[in-house]
Design an enzyme around this catalytic site. Structure first.
Site, PDB file in Angstrom:
ATOM      1  CG  ASP A  13      -1.877  -1.194   1.207  1.00 59.47           C
ATOM      2  OD1 ASP A  13      -2.231  -1.654   0.108  1.00 59.47           O
ATOM      3  OD2 ASP A  13      -2.233  -1.666   2.294  1.00 59.47           O
ATOM      4  CE  LYS A  16       2.227  -2.509  -4.345  1.00 63.10           C
ATOM      5  NZ  LYS A  16       1.992  -2.122  -2.933  1.00 63.10           N
ATOM      6  N   GLY A  40      -4.687  -4.197  -3.753  1.00 62.93           N
ATOM      7  CA  GLY A  40      -5.653  -3.139  -4.056  1.00 62.93           C
ATOM      8  C   GLY A  40      -4.844  -1.932  -4.461  1.00 62.93           C
ATOM      9  CG  HIS A  41      -2.122  -2.048  -7.010  1.00 58.48           C
ATOM     10  ND1 HIS A  41      -1.243  -2.650  -7.859  1.00 58.48           N
ATOM     11  CD2 HIS A  41      -1.829  -2.558  -5.786  1.00 58.48           C
ATOM     12  CE1 HIS A  41      -0.468  -3.490  -7.194  1.00 58.48           C
ATOM     13  NE2 HIS A  41      -0.812  -3.460  -5.927  1.00 58.48           N
ATOM     14  CD  GLN A 223       0.530  -8.916  -2.532  1.00 56.42           C
ATOM     15  OE1 GLN A 223       1.165  -9.581  -3.331  1.00 56.42           O
ATOM     16  NE2 GLN A 223      -0.716  -8.565  -2.788  1.00 56.42           N
TER      17      GLN A 223
HETATM   18  P1  GDP Z   1      -0.808   0.328  -3.509  1.00 59.80           P
HETATM   19  O1  GDP Z   1      -1.418  -0.939  -3.047  1.00 59.80           O
HETATM   20  O2  GDP Z   1       0.656   0.397  -3.273  1.00 59.80           O
HETATM   21  O3  GDP Z   1      -1.177   0.670  -4.920  1.00 59.80           O
HETATM   22  O4  GDP Z   1      -1.438   1.480  -2.595  1.00 59.80           O
HETATM   23  P2  GDP Z   1      -2.995   1.641  -2.213  1.00 59.80           P
HETATM   24  O5  GDP Z   1      -3.716   2.148  -3.385  1.00 59.80           O
HETATM   25  O6  GDP Z   1      -3.513   0.413  -1.564  1.00 59.80           O
HETATM   26  O7  GDP Z   1      -2.903   2.710  -1.050  1.00 59.80           O
HETATM   27  C1  GDP Z   1      -2.366   3.968  -1.246  1.00 59.80           C
HETATM   28  C2  GDP Z   1      -3.434   5.010  -0.904  1.00 59.80           C
HETATM   29  O8  GDP Z   1      -2.825   6.283  -0.776  1.00 59.80           O
HETATM   30  C3  GDP Z   1      -4.481   5.169  -1.978  1.00 59.80           C
HETATM   31  O9  GDP Z   1      -5.695   5.521  -1.372  1.00 59.80           O
HETATM   32  C4  GDP Z   1      -3.943   6.315  -2.831  1.00 59.80           C
HETATM   33  O10 GDP Z   1      -4.964   7.034  -3.503  1.00 59.80           O
HETATM   34  C5  GDP Z   1      -3.324   7.176  -1.764  1.00 59.80           C
HETATM   35  N1  GDP Z   1      -2.151   7.955  -2.167  1.00 59.80           N
HETATM   36  C6  GDP Z   1      -1.154   7.619  -3.028  1.00 59.80           C
HETATM   37  N2  GDP Z   1      -0.195   8.592  -3.046  1.00 59.80           N
HETATM   38  C7  GDP Z   1      -0.611   9.519  -2.169  1.00 59.80           C
HETATM   39  C8  GDP Z   1      -0.033  10.752  -1.706  1.00 59.80           C
HETATM   40  O11 GDP Z   1       1.042  11.159  -2.086  1.00 59.80           O
HETATM   41  N3  GDP Z   1      -0.753  11.450  -0.769  1.00 59.80           N
HETATM   42  C9  GDP Z   1      -1.950  11.027  -0.283  1.00 59.80           C
HETATM   43  N4  GDP Z   1      -2.568  11.758   0.627  1.00 59.80           N
HETATM   44  N5  GDP Z   1      -2.510   9.869  -0.701  1.00 59.80           N
HETATM   45  C10 GDP Z   1      -1.839   9.141  -1.616  1.00 59.80           C
HETATM   46  P1  IMO Z   2      -1.020  -4.201  -2.230  1.00 60.06           P
HETATM   47  O1  IMO Z   2      -0.593  -4.752  -3.551  1.00 60.06           O
HETATM   48  C1  IMO Z   2      -1.019  -4.640   2.111  1.00 60.06           C
HETATM   49  C2  IMO Z   2      -1.170  -8.734   3.668  1.00 60.06           C
HETATM   50  C3  IMO Z   2      -2.416  -9.187   4.397  1.00 60.06           C
HETATM   51  C4  IMO Z   2      -1.814 -10.180   5.375  1.00 60.06           C
HETATM   52  C5  IMO Z   2      -0.718 -10.841   4.531  1.00 60.06           C
HETATM   53  C6  IMO Z   2      -1.118 -12.154   3.909  1.00 60.06           C
HETATM   54  O2  IMO Z   2      -2.306  -3.458  -2.282  1.00 60.06           O
HETATM   55  O3  IMO Z   2       0.082  -3.444  -1.580  1.00 60.06           O
HETATM   56  P2  IMO Z   2      -2.689 -12.773   1.868  1.00 60.06           P
HETATM   57  O4  IMO Z   2      -4.142 -12.480   1.621  1.00 60.06           O
HETATM   58  O5  IMO Z   2      -1.775 -12.214   0.844  1.00 60.06           O
HETATM   59  O6  IMO Z   2      -2.442 -14.235   2.130  1.00 60.06           O
HETATM   60  O7  IMO Z   2      -2.363 -12.030   3.266  1.00 60.06           O
HETATM   61  O8  IMO Z   2      -0.385  -9.909   3.514  1.00 60.06           O
HETATM   62  N1  IMO Z   2      -1.400  -8.196   2.310  1.00 60.06           N
HETATM   63  C7  IMO Z   2      -1.316  -6.896   1.994  1.00 60.06           C
HETATM   64  N2  IMO Z   2      -1.073  -5.821   2.757  1.00 60.06           N
HETATM   65  N3  IMO Z   2      -1.160  -4.500   0.770  1.00 60.06           N
HETATM   66  C8  IMO Z   2      -1.368  -5.580  -0.012  1.00 60.06           C
HETATM   67  O9  IMO Z   2      -1.361  -5.515  -1.361  1.00 60.06           O
HETATM   68  C9  IMO Z   2      -1.495  -6.841   0.587  1.00 60.06           C
HETATM   69  N4  IMO Z   2      -1.730  -8.087   0.134  1.00 60.06           N
HETATM   70  C10 IMO Z   2      -1.648  -8.893   1.186  1.00 60.06           C
HETATM   71  O10 IMO Z   2      -3.039  -8.114   5.069  1.00 60.06           O
HETATM   72  O11 IMO Z   2      -1.199  -9.495   6.426  1.00 60.06           O
HETATM   73 MG    MG Z   3      -2.951  -1.583  -1.803  1.00 57.28          MG
END
Ligand code: GDP
Ligand code: IMO
Ligand code: MG
Length: 426
Positions: A13, A16, A40-41, A223
């Site tokens: 998270d 990416k 979840g991207h 991840q």
């Molecule tokens: P990923 O899994 O690495 O793609 O990240 P996620 O999408 O799960 O979580 C990142 C969250 O931070 C999302 O809600 C993005 O919209 C938000 N986000 C990304 N970059 C920034 C930033 O620079 N500032 C803020 N406030 N939010 C951001």
């Molecule tokens: P993105 O790509 C954050 C965590 C789960 C749990 C562990 C194992 O959005 O960064 P799993 O379902 O993979 O067997 O769970 O990994 N986990 C993540 N945490 N971002 C993710 O993906 C994750 N995908 C799995 O919360 O701790």
């Molecule tokens: Mg994510």
């Protein structure tokens, strides 16, 4: 021409999705190489938010071909829902979405196994996303998994599902869970297979053709490094290899093809699910970061655990990935903090170290040692260049870059595509 791997440098998270979307403007191909719908991207542009779980984050750029590589585990039903959602946004995916014929399939029984497995662990549960990821990779490694190409072979599919299900039902019975019926599940998969058929192909050769033609290729990790099955905080990890090495295994492109490895870190740190987190803040500061950063899971909605940036863990991530480019996201979340901290070493049983330990006992007994930095009052969201950032912000970023010995290429100051400062020629 370049091949760039984009990885999460923490526990996932890191942002990416935003960065892959941004760089996809210049990319011919984006390939996801591991994980599944546990990811979840999030993408934010034109006032809209899109959360992708399986489809690569380049899908909103019409010139970019998106590939789901062999290393991914695919839930066909989730993928079909996602395809429908993307199409609703007027995205033409014909010929632009390729699915590896050797990627493994997540079947409904993997999700049941994920749930009972977690239940059985009781207090030691991992806190998985419940998407069936672990059990699907178990079947892959045990050589009894169903591959995307098997979905297109009804007889083989039935045979494999029958054999797997009889073993799974014995296991479910041991946990007093209801047995699963083959027939509905099988029909559901056959229907899904017909809808996915046009996308399924040999993606390895497609990627090699792209490589030979000198195309721009992004490899999108899911991840993060510390959730890696080998290099992460085992057993509190995911069941695949998010690290840069996984990019080769999960795509069929060789290590010699990779030009750059870009690691993404937040300006602080989060983790969702259980397991060690040395710099976690179980206090008002942690709550403040969670509120400001809207730190709730993109896949499960769970509140994310929050803490200060951990440079020891990041340095380890730099090493195991060969990171030569660094992206710092969510800088704006730290706006208004009087003081900021960055962990620069650990004390473990009274001994100070800058090595990231890999045993749970050591990981659980870490006392983080912090360097303090002056915060800034101004909002960083409106900055249009790195130079415009407050001096304290630049000092904080400098300290991170120096400790890690990696130049910062991009700074993100908000969720939107445009809230981005590009520092180097990418
Ligand atoms: P990923 O899994 O690495 O793609 O990240 P996620 O999408 O799960 O979580 C990142 C969250 O931070 C999302 O809600 C993005 O919209 C938000 N986000 C990304 N970059 C920034 C930033 O620079 N500032 C803020 N406030 N939010 C951001
Ligand atoms: P993105 O790509 C954050 C965590 C789960 C749990 C562990 C194992 O959005 O960064 P799993 O379902 O993979 O067997 O769970 O990994 N986990 C993540 N945490 N971002 C993710 O993906 C994750 N995908 C799995 O919360 O701790
Ligand atoms: Mg994510």
């Amino acid at each position: 021409m370049s091949v760039r791997v984009i990885i999460g440098a923490q526990w996932g998270d890191e942002g990416k999705g935003k960065i892959v979307d941004l760089l996809s403007d210049q990319a011919d191909y984006v390939i996801r190489y591991q994980g599944g719908a546990n990811a979840g991207h999030t993408l934010n542009f034109d006032g809209q938010t899109h959360i992708l779980h399986l489809i690569p984050s380049g899908i909103f750029h019409s010139n970019t071909t998106c590939v789901i590589g062999n290393g991914v585990v695919i839930d066909p039903l989730t993928l079909l829902d996602e395809i429908a959602l993307v199409k609703k946004s007027d995205v033409d995916i014909e010929g632009r979405l390729l699915i590896s014929e050797t990627a493994h399939v997540i079947l409904p029984y993997h999700k049941s196994l994920d749930k009972v497995g977690e239940h059985a662990l009781g207090g030691q549960k991992i806190g998985t996303t419940g998407r069936g990821i672990g059990p699907a990779y178990v079947h892959k490694i045990a050589r009894v998994g169903v591959r995307m190409m098997d979905l297109l072979d009804p007889d083989l599919l039935r045979k494999k599902m029958e054999v797997n299900l009889s073993e799974i039902n014995t296991k479910l019975a041991a946990y007093n869970a209801e047995p699963l019926e083959l027939e509905d599940m099988y029909q559901q998969m056959l229907d899904a297979a017909e809808k996915l058929r046009p996308f399924i192909c040999n993606t390895t050769y497609r990627m090699h053709k792209a490589l030979s033609a000198g195309r721009e290729i992004l490899m999108e990790g899911a991840q993060g490094a510390l959730l890696d099955i080998d290099h992460g905080t085992y057993p509190y990890v995911t069941s695949s290899s998010p690290t840069a090495g996984g990019a080769c295994i999960g795509s069929g492109l060789p290590p010699t093809a990779i030009d750059n490895v870009m690691g993404i870190t937040k300006a602080y740190c989060t983790r969702v699910g259980n397991g060690p987190f040395p710099t976690e803040l179980n206090d008002e500061t942690g709550d403040k970061i969670r509120d400001a950063g809207r730190e709730f899971g993109s896949t499960t909605g769970r509140p994310r655990r929050c803490g200060w940036i951990d440079l020891v863990a990041l340095k380890y991530a730099v090493q195991i990935n060969g990171m030569n480019e660094l992206v710092v996201t969510k800088l704006d979340v730290l706006d208004g903090f009087e003081t900021l901290k960055a962990c620069t070493s650990y004390k473990i049983n009274g001994e100070e170290t800058t090595e990231f330990p890999l045993g749970l006992k050591d990981l659980d007994s870490i006392e983080p040692v912090y360097a303090e930095h002056k915060g800034w009052k101004e909002s960083t969201r409106d900055a249009e260049s790195y130079e415009e950032l407050p001096q304290q912000t630049k000092d904080f970023l400098d300290a991170i870059s120096k400790y890690l010995d990696v130049d910062i290429s991009i700074v993100s100051t908000g969720p939107g595509r445009t809230e981005t400062l590009v520092l180097s020629d990418l």
